[in-house]
Scaffold this active site. Structure first.
Site, PDB file in Angstrom:
ATOM      1  N   CYS A 184       2.033   1.040  11.839  1.00 16.17           N
ATOM      2  CA  CYS A 184       3.413   1.852  11.385  1.00 16.17           C
ATOM      3  C   CYS A 184       3.637   2.901  12.271  1.00 16.17           C
ATOM      4  CB  CYS A 184       2.743   2.307   9.897  1.00 16.17           C
ATOM      5  SG  CYS A 184       2.256   0.934   8.910  1.00 16.17           S
TER       6      CYS A 184
ATOM      7  N   ASN B 126      -7.619   3.597   8.969  1.00 20.96           N
ATOM      8  CA  ASN B 126      -7.012   2.323   9.725  1.00 20.96           C
ATOM      9  C   ASN B 126      -7.389   2.352  11.088  1.00 20.96           C
ATOM     10  OD1 ASN B 126      -5.121   4.686   8.746  1.00 20.96           O
ATOM     11  ND2 ASN B 126      -3.951   3.683  10.216  1.00 20.96           N
TER      12      ASN B 126
ATOM     13  N   GLY C 117       0.836  -1.234  -0.030  1.00 17.89           N
ATOM     14  CA  GLY C 117      -0.019  -0.125   0.036  1.00 17.89           C
ATOM     15  C   GLY C 117       0.827   1.308  -0.040  1.00 17.89           C
TER      16      GLY C 117
ATOM     17  N   GLN D  42      -7.494   0.113   3.560  1.00 19.30           N
ATOM     18  CA  GLN D  42      -8.545  -0.815   4.536  1.00 19.30           C
ATOM     19  C   GLN D  42     -10.049  -1.042   4.033  1.00 19.30           C
ATOM     20  OE1 GLN D  42      -7.492  -1.983   7.300  1.00 19.30           O
ATOM     21  NE2 GLN D  42      -5.533  -0.867   7.735  1.00 19.30           N
TER      22      GLN D  42
ATOM     23  N   THR E  92      10.968  -7.658 -11.774  1.00 16.94           N
ATOM     24  CA  THR E  92      10.406  -8.863 -11.873  1.00 16.94           C
ATOM     25  C   THR E  92       9.247  -9.108 -10.967  1.00 16.94           C
ATOM     26  OG1 THR E  92      12.544 -10.020 -12.770  1.00 16.94           O
ATOM     27  CG2 THR E  92      11.132 -11.386 -11.877  1.00 16.94           C
TER      28      THR E  92
ATOM     29  N   SER F 278      -3.675  -3.025  -0.844  1.00 14.25           N
ATOM     30  CA  SER F 278      -2.565  -3.760  -0.183  1.00 14.25           C
ATOM     31  C   SER F 278      -3.215  -5.179   0.108  1.00 14.25           C
ATOM     32  CB  SER F 278      -1.976  -3.178   0.996  1.00 14.25           C
ATOM     33  OG  SER F 278      -0.983  -3.912   1.344  1.00 14.25           O
TER      34      SER F 278
END
Ligand code: PLP
Length: 402
Positions: free
Chosen positions: A324, A150, A71, A178, A236, A198
């Site tokens: 976080c 969140n 995210g 969220q 990749t 996310s």
């Protein structure tokens, strides 16, 4: 008993998702860009996952979905990309309650000379749409507004926000990290220009996300190198992660109403009982529409961190807010923006549920929490009494040390 009530931090990977991913580590491990048999089928599977994610978001065309690592990457790429695409515009509109992925970037951009309007919220966490409308100008490169908060679960009216930004000709980025998998999303109907999700918030693994970019929006590449993701995000691919997120998106889409009914019933029961059994308690954001799985409750005079330690001793895993910002002594920027009074600010605890939670777990938490709150409020009352009784000089010194 172990109770995991921290699903806004991350969720458990669904068994079906883990199963779908496994062969991409052991059997189909080729690079999707390779022409040989180990690689060629993998690109096709990535596109299936892209279609599954596009369906979850209501995207008109799967090519509008760019896979990312998180995210945070999606939020950063969306905001930086729109600024790069519109270099003559120097203004961003966002809110005071965004996740640190947006707040931190916008603060950084302010230092680089951009002007940021930080929209305020009311004490229930609601936005003033007139303030949003007044903030948008010819100089605004984009508005970035989260769908669901969140910490509190408060849901912003993205349909009305989209109507305002569209009328003013300002592109809209929505942080739906969220919201995805928890409420229905229809980017095409709502005219959203960019949207971030996310995987690990809806039972896919960590390290994979997606950025939706509406077709027709000028959007520069954000990782430069190979030709992956139509030259927009080189590198990749995290193949197994992408396959897992595709599967999780399909399951979420099929089960959204069933899961919501389940978690909302549990959340409401938890909320009702805690409010009754813990006298000095209040729910933050209660009067606004909220995610059905989220309860942010403040216990007066408490330190949320102490509460988490005691909860953990009983096997109950919750959080004080954003994972976080955990570990920082700062009170939540979201609750401060809501003007939560000082007595209640530190004592906020977030319980966030998922389809895996049960009534037995809710009953267990409801049994344990009141005693913990009572104990901590008792200690805190003693502390407050002690500081009132101390001579004024000593109180000043104690205050200065904090
Ligand atoms: N935006 C919101 C609203 C979030 O809640 C989070 C994570 O908690 C993020 C962005 C960042 O997502 P990620 O952990 O995938 O980087």
């Amino acid at each position: 008993m172990d109770v995991y009530f921290d699903n806004n931090a991350t969720t458990r990977v669904l068994p079906e998702v883990a199963e779908a991913m496994a062969p991409f580590y052991t059997e189909f491990y080729g690079n999707p860009s390779s022409i040989h048999r180990f690689g060629s089928g993998v690109g096709h599977r990535i596109d299936q996952a892209r279609a599954q994610v596009a369906a979850l978001l209501g995207a008109a065309d799967p090519v509008e979905v760019i896979f990312t690592s998180s995210g945070t990457e999606g939020d950063n790429a969306a905001i930086r990309g729109m600024l790069e695409a519109r270099p003559h515009k120097r203004h961003i509109v966002t809110t005071k309650v965004e996740h640190s992925a947006v707040v931190g970037l916008c603060q950084h951009l302010e230092k680089k000379g951009y002007r940021v309007t930080w929209l305020s919220v009311d004490p229930d966490g609601g936005l003033d749409l007139a303030e949003l409308s007044a903030a948008l100008s010819d100089d605004t490169a984009l508005a970035s507004v989260m769908w669901a908060n969140n910490e509190t679960g408060v849901i912003f009216p993205i349909d009305q926000i989209g109507a305002i930004t569209r009328a003013k000709g300002v592109p809209l980025h929505v942080d739906a990290v969220q919201a995805a998998g928890r409420i229905s999303i229809d980017v095409s109907a709502l005219g959203i220009d960019l949207l971030t999700i996310s995987g690990h918030k809806f039972h896919a693994p960590k390290g994979v996300g997606a950025l939706y970019v509406r077709r027709g929006i000028t959007f520069p590449p954000f990782l430069i190198g190979g030709h992956q993701e139509r030259n927009r995000r080189a590198g990749t691919e995290n193949v197994a992660g992408i396959i897992g997120m595709g599967m999780a998106a399909e399951i979420a889409l099929n089960r959204i109403s069933e899961d919501n009914a389940h978690v909302m019933k549990l959340r409401d029961r938890l909320e009702g009982i805690l409010l009754t059994s813990c006298p000095e308690s209040r729910v933050n954001g209660r009067k606004q529409p909220r995610l059905p799985n989220t309860l942010n409750i403040s216990f007066r005079y408490l330190e949320g961190e102490s509460m988490l330690v005691l909860l953990d001793q009983q096997g109950i895993c919750a959080s004080t807010g954003s994972a976080c910002t955990a570990g920082s002594a700062e009170p939540s920027h979201v609750l401060r923006a809501m003007d939560v009074p000082a007595d209640w600010l530190q004592g906020a605890v977030r319980f966030s549920l998922s389809r895996f939670n049960t009534e037995t777990e809710v009953a267990y938490v409801n049994e344990k929490v009141p005693a913990i709150v009572q104990r901590l409020q008792g200690l805190s009352a003693l502390g407050r009494l002690g500081s009132q009784r101390r001579p004024p000089d000593e109180q000043r010194t104690a205050g200065a040390r904090r």
